[in-house]
Scaffold this motif. Structure first.
Motif, PDB file in Angstrom:
ATOM      1  N   ARG A  58       6.891  -0.088  -0.242  1.00 16.86           N
ATOM      2  CA  ARG A  58       7.284   1.218  -0.756  1.00 16.86           C
ATOM      3  C   ARG A  58       7.067   2.296   0.302  1.00 16.86           C
ATOM      4  N   THR A  59       8.044   3.178   0.428  1.00 17.11           N
ATOM      5  CA  THR A  59       7.932   4.336   1.312  1.00 17.11           C
ATOM      6  C   THR A  59       7.599   5.554   0.466  1.00 17.11           C
ATOM      7  N   VAL A  60       6.587   6.320   0.889  1.00 10.26           N
ATOM      8  CA  VAL A  60       6.157   7.479   0.103  1.00 10.26           C
ATOM      9  C   VAL A  60       6.393   8.765   0.884  1.00 10.26           C
ATOM     10  N   ALA A  61       6.703   9.829   0.156  1.00  5.99           N
ATOM     11  CA  ALA A  61       6.864  11.153   0.758  1.00  5.99           C
ATOM     12  C   ALA A  61       5.500  11.669   1.204  1.00  5.99           C
ATOM     13  N   PRO A  62       5.465  12.597   2.155  1.00 10.51           N
ATOM     14  CA  PRO A  62       4.186  13.124   2.629  1.00 10.51           C
ATOM     15  C   PRO A  62       3.311  13.692   1.509  1.00 10.51           C
ATOM     16  N   GLU A  63       3.919  14.365   0.537  1.00  8.58           N
ATOM     17  CA  GLU A  63       3.138  14.956  -0.556  1.00  8.58           C
ATOM     18  C   GLU A  63       2.426  13.871  -1.373  1.00  8.58           C
ATOM     19  N   GLU A  64       3.122  12.761  -1.646  1.00  7.58           N
ATOM     20  CA  GLU A  64       2.483  11.672  -2.381  1.00  7.58           C
ATOM     21  C   GLU A  64       1.399  11.014  -1.543  1.00  7.58           C
ATOM     22  N   ALA A  65       1.663  10.879  -0.244  1.00  7.76           N
ATOM     23  CA  ALA A  65       0.649  10.300   0.647  1.00  7.76           C
ATOM     24  C   ALA A  65      -0.622  11.141   0.625  1.00  7.76           C
ATOM     25  N   ALA A  66      -0.472  12.457   0.628  1.00  7.67           N
ATOM     26  CA  ALA A  66      -1.633  13.348   0.586  1.00  7.67           C
ATOM     27  C   ALA A  66      -2.398  13.179  -0.726  1.00  7.67           C
ATOM     28  N   GLU A  67      -1.674  12.981  -1.828  1.00  2.00           N
ATOM     29  CA  GLU A  67      -2.319  12.771  -3.126  1.00  2.00           C
ATOM     30  C   GLU A  67      -3.095  11.448  -3.146  1.00  2.00           C
ATOM     31  N   LEU A  68      -2.492  10.398  -2.594  1.00  3.10           N
ATOM     32  CA  LEU A  68      -3.183   9.111  -2.519  1.00  3.10           C
ATOM     33  C   LEU A  68      -4.445   9.224  -1.672  1.00  3.10           C
ATOM     34  N   LEU A  69      -4.335   9.906  -0.545  1.00  5.37           N
ATOM     35  CA  LEU A  69      -5.475  10.085   0.362  1.00  5.37           C
ATOM     36  C   LEU A  69      -6.601  10.825  -0.341  1.00  5.37           C
ATOM     37  N   ALA A  70      -6.239  11.813  -1.169  1.00  3.83           N
ATOM     38  CA  ALA A  70      -7.235  12.640  -1.856  1.00  3.83           C
ATOM     39  C   ALA A  70      -8.049  11.852  -2.890  1.00  3.83           C
ATOM     40  N   THR A  71      -7.529  10.716  -3.357  1.00 10.54           N
ATOM     41  CA  THR A  71      -8.270   9.913  -4.332  1.00 10.54           C
ATOM     42  C   THR A  71      -9.488   9.243  -3.712  1.00 10.54           C
ATOM     43  N   GLY A  72      -9.491   9.134  -2.382  1.00 11.47           N
ATOM     44  CA  GLY A  72     -10.582   8.464  -1.702  1.00 11.47           C
ATOM     45  C   GLY A  72     -10.468   6.953  -1.686  1.00 11.47           C
ATOM     46  N   LYS A  73      -9.390   6.425  -2.259  1.00  7.22           N
ATOM     47  CA  LYS A  73      -9.205   4.977  -2.326  1.00  7.22           C
ATOM     48  C   LYS A  73      -8.246   4.461  -1.257  1.00  7.22           C
ATOM     49  N   TRP A  74      -7.540   5.366  -0.627  1.00  6.62           N
ATOM     50  CA  TRP A  74      -6.540   4.981   0.364  1.00  6.62           C
ATOM     51  C   TRP A  74      -6.924   5.504   1.739  1.00  6.62           C
ATOM     52  N   ALA A  75      -6.603   4.736   2.767  1.00  4.08           N
ATOM     53  CA  ALA A  75      -6.811   5.162   4.157  1.00  4.08           C
ATOM     54  C   ALA A  75      -5.457   5.475   4.781  1.00  4.08           C
ATOM     55  N   LEU A  76      -5.381   6.616   5.453  1.00  5.80           N
ATOM     56  CA  LEU A  76      -4.169   7.009   6.174  1.00  5.80           C
ATOM     57  C   LEU A  76      -4.330   6.543   7.613  1.00  5.80           C
ATOM     58  N   ILE A  77      -3.628   5.482   7.968  1.00  4.67           N
ATOM     59  CA  ILE A  77      -3.786   4.824   9.270  1.00  4.67           C
ATOM     60  C   ILE A  77      -2.740   5.351  10.247  1.00  4.67           C
ATOM     61  N   ASP A  78      -3.211   6.042  11.278  1.00  3.59           N
ATOM     62  CA  ASP A  78      -2.337   6.551  12.341  1.00  3.59           C
ATOM     63  C   ASP A  78      -2.273   5.504  13.438  1.00  3.59           C
ATOM     64  N   VAL A  79      -1.092   4.890  13.619  1.00  8.73           N
ATOM     65  CA  VAL A  79      -0.988   3.771  14.556  1.00  8.73           C
ATOM     66  C   VAL A  79      -0.443   4.188  15.922  1.00  8.73           C
ATOM     67  N   ARG A  80      -0.332   5.500  16.177  1.00  8.91           N
ATOM     68  CA  ARG A  80       0.115   5.966  17.487  1.00  8.91           C
ATOM     69  C   ARG A  80      -0.968   5.721  18.535  1.00  8.91           C
ATOM     70  N   ARG A  81      -0.652   6.012  19.798  1.00 12.46           N
ATOM     71  CA  ARG A  81      -1.623   5.836  20.872  1.00 12.46           C
ATOM     72  C   ARG A  81      -2.839   6.737  20.647  1.00 12.46           C
ATOM     73  N   PRO A  82      -4.018   6.340  21.145  1.00 12.53           N
ATOM     74  CA  PRO A  82      -5.215   7.157  20.986  1.00 12.53           C
ATOM     75  C   PRO A  82      -5.058   8.566  21.551  1.00 12.53           C
ATOM     76  N   ASP A  83      -4.391   8.714  22.703  1.00 10.77           N
ATOM     77  CA  ASP A  83      -4.245  10.046  23.290  1.00 10.77           C
ATOM     78  C   ASP A  83      -3.348  10.932  22.431  1.00 10.77           C
ATOM     79  N   GLN A  84      -2.361  10.329  21.746  1.00  8.16           N
ATOM     80  CA  GLN A  84      -1.518  11.107  20.843  1.00  8.16           C
ATOM     81  C   GLN A  84      -2.316  11.572  19.637  1.00  8.16           C
ATOM     82  N   PHE A  85      -3.168  10.684  19.116  1.00  8.55           N
ATOM     83  CA  PHE A  85      -4.008  11.035  17.970  1.00  8.55           C
ATOM     84  C   PHE A  85      -4.952  12.177  18.326  1.00  8.55           C
ATOM     85  N   GLU A  86      -5.562  12.104  19.495  1.00  8.06           N
ATOM     86  CA  GLU A  86      -6.511  13.132  19.916  1.00  8.06           C
ATOM     87  C   GLU A  86      -5.841  14.490  20.064  1.00  8.06           C
TER      88      GLU A  86
END
Length: 254
Positions: A58-86
């Motif tokens: 399932r693909t989720v919109a950013p707003e739904e992703a933020a709601e899932l993240l706020a529950t504390g049960k989901w992890a938002l995994i950023d898979v870009r390069r470390p320098d991009q994340f920083e």
């Protein structure tokens, strides 16, 4: 009988390819690439796409992703390069890179060849993260994941892209299910990636500037092909406009 003069690919760790006058450089290049990547980090996109479709990713919109993240049960995994994340990332996300900049401190022939191939195609030389799945699983005790990359890719087929568009976040979702044993319902994919999060005016830590209009040359190398296919942003009506970059970057911001 044609005499075998030598064996192509020994320097790459491969034997059994006869060195004859008809052997072409392209064949020798394929031998070296096969030696450098005997076990593909990611299978061909067609296979990944079909598997993700069968599992009902399932693909989720950013707003739904933020709601899932706020529950504390989901992890938002950023898979870009470390320098991009920083440089800039979605608030609350965790860096679990699928690739990082190529480390030449202990360079071997395979790394040198990769450096040349990537540099020739105008792409930042990168290397795959062999411990990605293990690192991602450790980042979420509840084993529920939202995967995020730069532009997100898509599973939606179109006339020009009948298999959607591959991306690191879609590939990450596949690895979590196929290699990590995560249930299909416990992995979702962020629509339009960090670019979509930014367009939704959701909080970002650091500085984030989309790099629109990038088009690396396609090449025969599978990783370069994947980069070339996944670099397009899906733009929508109402998106914030981006200023022209002051200076052209040396590398495409993969």
């Amino acid at each position: 009988m044609q005499q075998v003069l030598a064996t192509r690919g020994r320097a790459c760790g491969v034997t059994g390819v006869p060195r004859t006058s008809s052997t072409r450089p392209a064949v020798r290049s394929l031998v070296c690439r096969a030696a450098a990547d005997k076990t593909p980090f990611i299978p061909p996109w067609r296979d990944v796409y079909n598997d993700l479709k069968s599992k009902g990713l399932r693909t989720v919109a950013p707003e739904e992703a933020a709601e899932l993240l706020a529950t504390g049960k989901w992890a938002l995994i950023d898979v870009r390069r470390p320098d991009q994340f920083e440089e800039g990332h979605a608030q609350g996300s965790v860096s679990v890179p699928m690739y990082s900049r190529l480390d030449m401190s202990q360079a071997d022939l395979a790394k040198v060849m990769k450096l040349i191939a990537f540099s020739f195609n105008g792409v930042q030389p990168i290397d795959s993260n062999a411990t990605f799945t293990k690192d991602a699983l450790a980042a979420s005790p509840a084993k529920k994941f939202i995967t995020l990359c730069e532009a997100g890719g898509t599973m939606k087929p179109t006339v020009n892209f009948p298999l959607g568009k591959p991306s690191r976040s879609l590939q990450a979702a596949w690895k979590l299910m196929a290699e990590g044993g995560v249930a299909p319902g416990d992995v979702v994919h962020l629509e339009r990636g960090l670019y979509g999060w930014y367009q939704a005016d959701l909080p970002i830590e650091g500085t984030y500037t989309p790099d629109l209009g990038r088009t690396p040359m396609a090449a025969q190398d599978p990783t370069l092909n994947s980069i070339a296919q996944s670099t397009g942003y899906e733009q929508q009506a109402g998106d914030k406009q981006q200023p022209e970059p002051a200076q052209k970057k040396k590398w495409f911001n993969f």
